[in-house]
Design a protein around this motif. Structure first.
Motif, PDB file in Angstrom:
ATOM      1  N   HIS A  11     -26.220  40.027  81.324  1.00 35.03           N
ATOM      2  CA  HIS A  11     -25.492  40.990  80.772  1.00 35.03           C
ATOM      3  C   HIS A  11     -24.144  40.602  80.739  1.00 35.03           C
ATOM      4  CE1 HIS A  11     -25.549  40.594  85.324  1.00 35.03           C
ATOM      5  NE2 HIS A  11     -24.164  41.198  85.081  1.00 35.03           N
ATOM      6  N   ASP A  12     -23.853  39.514  81.270  1.00 36.56           N
ATOM      7  CA  ASP A  12     -23.127  38.993  81.334  1.00 36.56           C
ATOM      8  C   ASP A  12     -22.322  38.235  79.425  1.00 36.56           C
ATOM      9  OD1 ASP A  12     -22.171  38.755  83.186  1.00 36.56           O
ATOM     10  OD2 ASP A  12     -22.365  36.592  83.708  1.00 36.56           O
TER      11      ASP A  12
ATOM     12  N   ARG B 100     -14.093  44.756  81.121  1.00 32.20           N
ATOM     13  CA  ARG B 100     -15.380  44.439  81.015  1.00 32.20           C
ATOM     14  C   ARG B 100     -16.313  43.689  82.715  1.00 32.20           C
ATOM     15  NH1 ARG B 100     -19.935  43.612  77.834  1.00 32.20           N
ATOM     16  NH2 ARG B 100     -21.460  42.004  78.784  1.00 32.20           N
ATOM     17  N   THR B 101     -14.793  42.818  83.034  1.00 26.31           N
ATOM     18  CA  THR B 101     -15.840  42.396  83.859  1.00 26.31           C
ATOM     19  C   THR B 101     -15.287  43.367  85.212  1.00 26.31           C
ATOM     20  OG1 THR B 101     -14.852  39.972  82.909  1.00 26.31           O
ATOM     21  CG2 THR B 101     -14.596  40.141  85.668  1.00 26.31           C
ATOM     22  N   THR B 103     -14.958  46.305  85.108  1.00 24.68           N
ATOM     23  CA  THR B 103     -16.132  47.049  85.434  1.00 24.68           C
ATOM     24  C   THR B 103     -17.694  47.009  86.243  1.00 24.68           C
ATOM     25  OG1 THR B 103     -16.201  48.553  83.323  1.00 24.68           O
ATOM     26  CG2 THR B 103     -18.303  48.329  84.112  1.00 24.68           C
ATOM     27  N   LEU B 104     -17.621  45.284  85.794  1.00 34.26           N
ATOM     28  CA  LEU B 104     -19.381  44.775  85.921  1.00 34.26           C
ATOM     29  C   LEU B 104     -18.472  44.413  87.388  1.00 34.26           C
ATOM     30  CD1 LEU B 104     -21.777  42.777  85.976  1.00 34.26           C
ATOM     31  CD2 LEU B 104     -19.727  40.869  85.629  1.00 34.26           C
ATOM     32  N   PHE B 106     -16.160  46.100  90.447  1.00 39.44           N
ATOM     33  CA  PHE B 106     -15.895  46.667  90.964  1.00 39.44           C
ATOM     34  C   PHE B 106     -16.406  47.929  90.326  1.00 39.44           C
ATOM     35  CE2 PHE B 106     -11.430  44.669  89.820  1.00 39.44           C
ATOM     36  CZ  PHE B 106     -11.867  44.283  91.079  1.00 39.44           C
ATOM     37  N   ALA B 107     -17.833  48.428  89.488  1.00 34.21           N
ATOM     38  CA  ALA B 107     -18.654  49.090  89.336  1.00 34.21           C
ATOM     39  C   ALA B 107     -18.181  50.897  89.704  1.00 34.21           C
ATOM     40  CB  ALA B 107     -20.014  48.818  89.848  1.00 34.21           C
ATOM     41  N   THR B 108     -16.299  51.423  89.924  1.00 35.61           N
ATOM     42  CA  THR B 108     -16.719  52.453  89.895  1.00 35.61           C
ATOM     43  C   THR B 108     -16.993  53.185  88.228  1.00 35.61           C
ATOM     44  OG1 THR B 108     -14.425  52.545  88.938  1.00 35.61           O
ATOM     45  CG2 THR B 108     -14.210  51.727  90.713  1.00 35.61           C
ATOM     46  N   PRO B 109     -17.003  54.654  88.398  1.00 35.49           N
ATOM     47  CA  PRO B 109     -17.885  55.771  87.255  1.00 35.49           C
ATOM     48  C   PRO B 109     -16.563  55.753  86.658  1.00 35.49           C
ATOM     49  CG  PRO B 109     -17.525  56.525  89.985  1.00 35.49           C
ATOM     50  CD  PRO B 109     -17.459  55.306  89.723  1.00 35.49           C
ATOM     51  N   ALA B 112     -16.367  53.060  83.631  1.00 30.77           N
ATOM     52  CA  ALA B 112     -17.852  53.437  83.333  1.00 30.77           C
ATOM     53  C   ALA B 112     -17.179  54.225  82.045  1.00 30.77           C
ATOM     54  CB  ALA B 112     -18.787  53.463  83.889  1.00 30.77           C
ATOM     55  N   THR B 115     -14.973  52.495  79.650  1.00 29.22           N
ATOM     56  CA  THR B 115     -16.162  51.719  79.004  1.00 29.22           C
ATOM     57  C   THR B 115     -17.098  52.572  77.868  1.00 29.22           C
ATOM     58  OG1 THR B 115     -16.230  50.550  81.009  1.00 29.22           O
ATOM     59  CG2 THR B 115     -18.067  49.827  79.129  1.00 29.22           C
TER      60      THR B 115
END
Lengths: 224, 223
Positions: A11-12, B100-101, B103-104, B106-109, B112, B115
């Motif tokens: 996915h990177d 992009r980075t 989101t990967l 910290f993965a917060t809604p 997302a 994005t």
């Protein structure tokens, strides 16, 4: 079967760059990275590939402009872009390659048919490596003018690159570089990874470089 | 954890391509002698404060309130007040890459959702907007977020000044610390904003410099 260690479908990789073979070309200033690209692109196009070139110029658009002039009539100038790095080149291709990823993504949005993206690093030192997110294949270019001791000096560029090119073999006698010594040392420190001797201006060895790149083209590529 | 996440996002090592920007400084240095510290204060008060910092505050509030229409409106207006092509391109390139980075990582809604809006072309995804959304989603208080981001901007500015040979490494740190007052004023200005119409920039000299820079024969930086 390809045994390459990078992860092509993780996915990177930006979605736009999936299915595109990204080739990083690095090496010291003046070793012939630009000349190699200029000799390589017509061969890749002749073999049915669609190519884009992204150069990392340290200070000017000299490299991008040179490639555009040399490949005039062979490659649309819009498929050649320069990225200013504001810093040492290894930052832009290894530590934080995001601006190069952005340039690649923008180019693929414009030319969706591209299947091969050549990333030319600005000239750097022997420690240069490419982020595996940016380049699937990493080619390091040395030249005989730097002296035949270079391969012995090692550094990750020389030892770890997927392909080591020793360029300017035509001038070796004039700079007292022993090609046999260079090749032998290079093979010794590279643990079996390939070494190709080139004279990019005359085209010697460039088809072999294209063969090597083809061998690393993964099976999902539409033109594999 | 909130503080750690903020430190990580403001760290110059967080990949977003900021090192490719001189924020206009290179054009000034090519034009002649420049007082780097005084120019930094001007840029903080007249460009970064009413522009990016204000957008960050508005986005933080909008995301916290779940008002995504306001997010899009603010992002579009911020884009519109950036007059030069290279400035707009840099703001969205760095913004999209940080998005992009982040989101990967910290993965917060909230990230997302942003994005989605950027990928569908609904909103440009400027750097300040991405950070505003990131900080809001991570629960970083808005006043800390805006101060931290202005600090990151000033740090990036003095780093460019070192690479351009206009400050030595010690003077650079003294200049950065000396910019604290201007950072505070710029943050206060941004926090006083009521809506997207408060976003503005009136920097004709900087705009002209940037236009010259776009066509400069030799340059180290993207902006």
């Amino acid at each position: 079967m390809h045994t390459h260690h990078h992860h092509h479908l993780d996915h990177d990789t930006p979605r736009e760059l999936e299915g595109v073979l990204k080739v990083g070309i690095g090496g010291p200033v003046g070793s012939g990275k630009t000349a190699l690209i200029e000799a390589l692109v017509p061969i890749l196009i002749g073999r049915g590939h669609s190519v884009g070139v992204i150069t990392n110029d340290i200070y000017t658009m000299e490299d991008a402009d040179h490639v555009k002039r040399t490949l005039d009539g062979v490659l649309d100038p819009a498929r050649i872009v320069g990225v200013e790095t504001g810093s040492c080149p290894h930052t832009a291709v290894r530590d934080d390659p995001t601006m190069n990823l952005a340039a690649g993504t923008e180019m693929l949005r414009r030319f969706g048919d591209i299947d091969t993206l050549l990333y030319e690093s600005g000239g750097d030192n022997l420690t240069l490596t490419f982020s595996p997110v940016l380049a699937d294949v990493y080619v390091f270019v040395l030249d005989t003018g730097e002296g035949d001791k270079m391969p012995r000096k090692r550094g990750p560029g020389i030892t770890d690159s997927d392909l080591l090119v020793i360029n300017k073999i035509d001038i070796a006698p004039y700079v007292r570089a022993d090609l046999e010594v260079m090749t032998r040392d290079a093979r010794r420190v590279r643990d079996g990874r390939p070494v190709i001797l080139t004279d990019s201006l005359e085209g010697t060895g460039v088809a072999e470089v294209a063969d090597f790149i083809a061998s690393r083209r993964p099976v999902w590529s539409p033109s594999a | 954890m909130t503080l750690l996440a903020q430190l990580q996002l403001t760290d110059s090592a967080f990949p977003g391509g900021l090192y490719t920007l001189s924020h206009g400084l290179e054009a000034y240095t090519q034009a002649g002698p420049v007082d780097v510290g005084a120019l930094l204060e001007d840029v903080l008060l007249h460009a970064a404060g009413p522009g990016d910092a204000t957008a960050l505050v508005l986005i933080h509030r909008a995301v916290t309130a779940g008002d995504w229409d306001a997010v899009v409106e603010t992002d579009r207006r911020l884009h519109a007040i950036k007059l030069n092509r290279e400035i707009r391109a840099a703001a969205t390139r760095t913004g999209n890459q940080v998005l992009r980075t982040a989101t990967l990582v910290f993965a917060t809604p909230e990230l997302a959702r942003l994005t989605e809006l950027v990928e569908t072309g609904t909103t440009p995804g400027n750097h300040a907007v991405v950070l505003g959304a990131a900080y809001a989603g991570l629960g970083v208080p808005v006043d800390d977020a805006v101060i931290g981001d202005l600090y990151a901007f000033a740090a990036s500015w003095v780093s460019a000044a070192v690479r351009l040979g206009r400050l030595d490494f010690r003077r650079a740190q003294a200049t950065l610390y000396g910019a604290g007052g201007a950072i505070g004023l710029a943050a206060a200005h941004a926090l006083a904003a009521r809506g997207p119409l408060d976003l503005h920039a009136a920097t004709p000299v900087a705009d002209a410099m940037s236009a010259v820079h776009e066509r400069a024969e030799a340059r180290l930086f993207t902006t």
